[in-house]
Design a protein around this motif. Structure first.
Motif, short mmCIF file in Angstrom:
data_model
loop_
_atom_site.label_atom_id
_atom_site.label_comp_id
_atom_site.label_asym_id
_atom_site.label_seq_id
_atom_site.Cartn_x
_atom_site.Cartn_y
_atom_site.Cartn_z
N ARG A 18 9.45 -12.25 1.89
CA ARG A 18 8.88 -11.22 2.76
C ARG A 18 7.35 -11.18 2.57
NH1 ARG A 18 11.72 -9.26 -1.16
NH2 ARG A 18 13.42 -8.54 0.13
N GLY A 19 6.71 -10.42 3.41
CA GLY A 19 5.30 -10.12 3.25
C GLY A 19 4.39 -11.33 3.20
N ILE A 20 3.46 -11.30 2.26
CA ILE A 20 2.47 -12.36 2.15
C ILE A 20 3.13 -13.70 1.89
CG2 ILE A 20 0.54 -13.21 0.75
CD1 ILE A 20 -0.27 -10.26 0.34
N GLY A 21 4.10 -13.74 1.00
CA GLY A 21 4.77 -15.00 0.69
C GLY A 21 5.45 -15.61 1.89
N ARG A 22 6.11 -14.77 2.68
CA ARG A 22 6.77 -15.26 3.89
C ARG A 22 5.73 -15.82 4.87
NH1 ARG A 22 12.08 -14.68 6.12
NH2 ARG A 22 12.07 -15.83 8.09
N THR A 188 1.24 -4.48 3.89
CA THR A 188 2.58 -5.06 3.77
C THR A 188 3.56 -3.95 3.40
OG1 THR A 188 2.48 -5.51 1.39
CG2 THR A 188 1.53 -7.18 2.86
N ASP A 189 4.82 -4.35 3.18
CA ASP A 189 5.84 -3.37 2.78
C ASP A 189 5.51 -2.72 1.44
OD1 ASP A 189 7.25 -3.91 5.05
OD2 ASP A 189 8.71 -5.25 4.10
N LEU A 190 4.66 -3.37 0.63
CA LEU A 190 4.31 -2.80 -0.67
C LEU A 190 3.50 -1.52 -0.54
CD1 LEU A 190 3.39 -5.99 -2.74
CD2 LEU A 190 5.48 -4.62 -2.88
N PHE A 191 3.02 -1.23 0.67
CA PHE A 191 2.31 0.04 0.88
C PHE A 191 3.20 1.22 0.50
CE2 PHE A 191 -1.58 -0.17 3.86
CZ PHE A 191 -2.11 -1.21 3.12
N THR A 213 -5.24 -9.23 6.77
CA THR A 213 -3.96 -9.53 7.41
C THR A 213 -3.29 -10.72 6.73
OG1 THR A 213 -4.81 -11.11 9.05
CG2 THR A 213 -4.90 -8.75 9.61
N ILE A 214 -1.98 -10.78 6.84
CA ILE A 214 -1.23 -11.87 6.24
C ILE A 214 -1.61 -13.23 6.84
CG2 ILE A 214 1.09 -12.85 5.99
CD1 ILE A 214 2.12 -9.98 5.62
N PRO A 215 -1.76 -13.36 8.16
CA PRO A 215 -2.18 -14.67 8.69
C PRO A 215 -3.51 -15.15 8.14
CG PRO A 215 -1.26 -13.33 10.45
CD PRO A 215 -1.39 -12.43 9.25
N GLU A 216 -4.44 -14.22 7.84
CA GLU A 216 -5.72 -14.63 7.27
C GLU A 216 -5.53 -15.20 5.87
OE1 GLU A 216 -8.91 -11.64 9.45
OE2 GLU A 216 -7.59 -10.82 7.90
N ILE A 217 -4.65 -14.59 5.09
CA ILE A 217 -4.35 -15.12 3.76
C ILE A 217 -3.70 -16.48 3.87
CG2 ILE A 217 -2.97 -14.78 1.68
CD1 ILE A 217 -3.25 -11.78 2.10
#
Length: 246
Positions: A18-22, A188-191, A213-217
């Motif tokens: 999920r999240g950044i890893g996904r 992310t969901d960690l919020f 944002t996740i796409p930027e990472i």
């Protein structure tokens, strides 16, 4: 799963469920990588989407024996590993150090820092023997600057930066690079694990005035993993919206 062709680039992404890893895993899959999706909870990977050619491996990255078993299973499936992305992590509670529980401190360091040691100690010699490889560790801007009321997380991420610099020097000249990214706060969901006050204070530190944002990472990780980034090792790439200028 049948073993893949030896000329296919393969990557391990921890916390890929999920999240950044996904997001990182999906970006790398679009770049042509076969992905070993490691996560303690693999249920979100029941629907792989862009990761339809991936390999799903349940693993507790805080446990050395679990990581050893996962790495062996990944090699059996893929034959080799070209890229390791250490993304798995937890935040821990938001509270001052004098209220911070000892067992929670130990758990945050086990997941956020010890896990990077567990994976790198296995993957580094494998890549070194092959004469090529990339290691990308997800740290945090708070690992460079610190942040009030998240002492374990900040300490763990600072440790990830120091560990990465050390192994980069050990691997220099081998064809294997090791670098970090240091993201600012990302939505992310960690919020859900953070207080509103902590989220607002973190956003206020970002000159751009928005969350990462996740796409930027994922785009940054994909470039660090690419052949174009061949001379940089032991470096921490900031994604801070102007917060860090050093």
């Amino acid at each position: 799963m049948n073993q893949l062709k030896s000329d296919t680039r393969t990557a391990i992404v921890t916390g890929a469920g999920r999240g950044i890893g996904r997001g990182i895993a999906e970006r790398l899959a679009r770049e042509g990588y076969r992905i070993a999706c490691w996560d303690i909870d693999c249920s979100p990977l029941d629907t792989l989407g862009d990761l339809h050619t991936g390999f799903v491996q349940p693993v507790d990255v805080a446990d050395a024996s679990s990581v050893e078993a996962a790495f062996a299973a990944t090699l059996e499936a893929f034959g080799h590993v070209d890229l390791l992305v250490n993304n798995a992590g937890i935040n821990g509670p938001v509270m001052p150090i004098w209220e911070y529980p000892v067992d929670t401190w130990n758990r945050v360091l086990a997941v956020d820092l010890n896990s990077v040691f567990h994976t790198c100690r296995l993957v580094a010699p494998h890549m070194r023997e092959r004469g090529n490889g990339r290691i990308v560790n997800v740290a945090s801007i708070v690992g460079k600057e610190g942040h009030p009321n998240i002492c374990a997380y900040a300490a763990a991420k600072a440790g990830v930066i120091g560990l990465t610099k050390s192994i980069a020097r050990e691997l220099a000249g081998s064809g294997v690079t090791a670098n970090c990214i240091a993201p600012a706060i990302t939505e992310t969901d960690l919020f859900r694990e953070m207080t509103k006050e902590h989220i607002e204070a973190s956003k206020a530190r970002i000159p751009m005035g928005r969350f990462l944002t996740i796409p930027e990472i994922a785009a940054m990780v994909a470039w660090i993993a690419s052949d174009e980034c061949s001379f940089t090792t032991g470096f921490t790439f900031d994604l801070s919206g102007g917060r860090a200028t050093y």
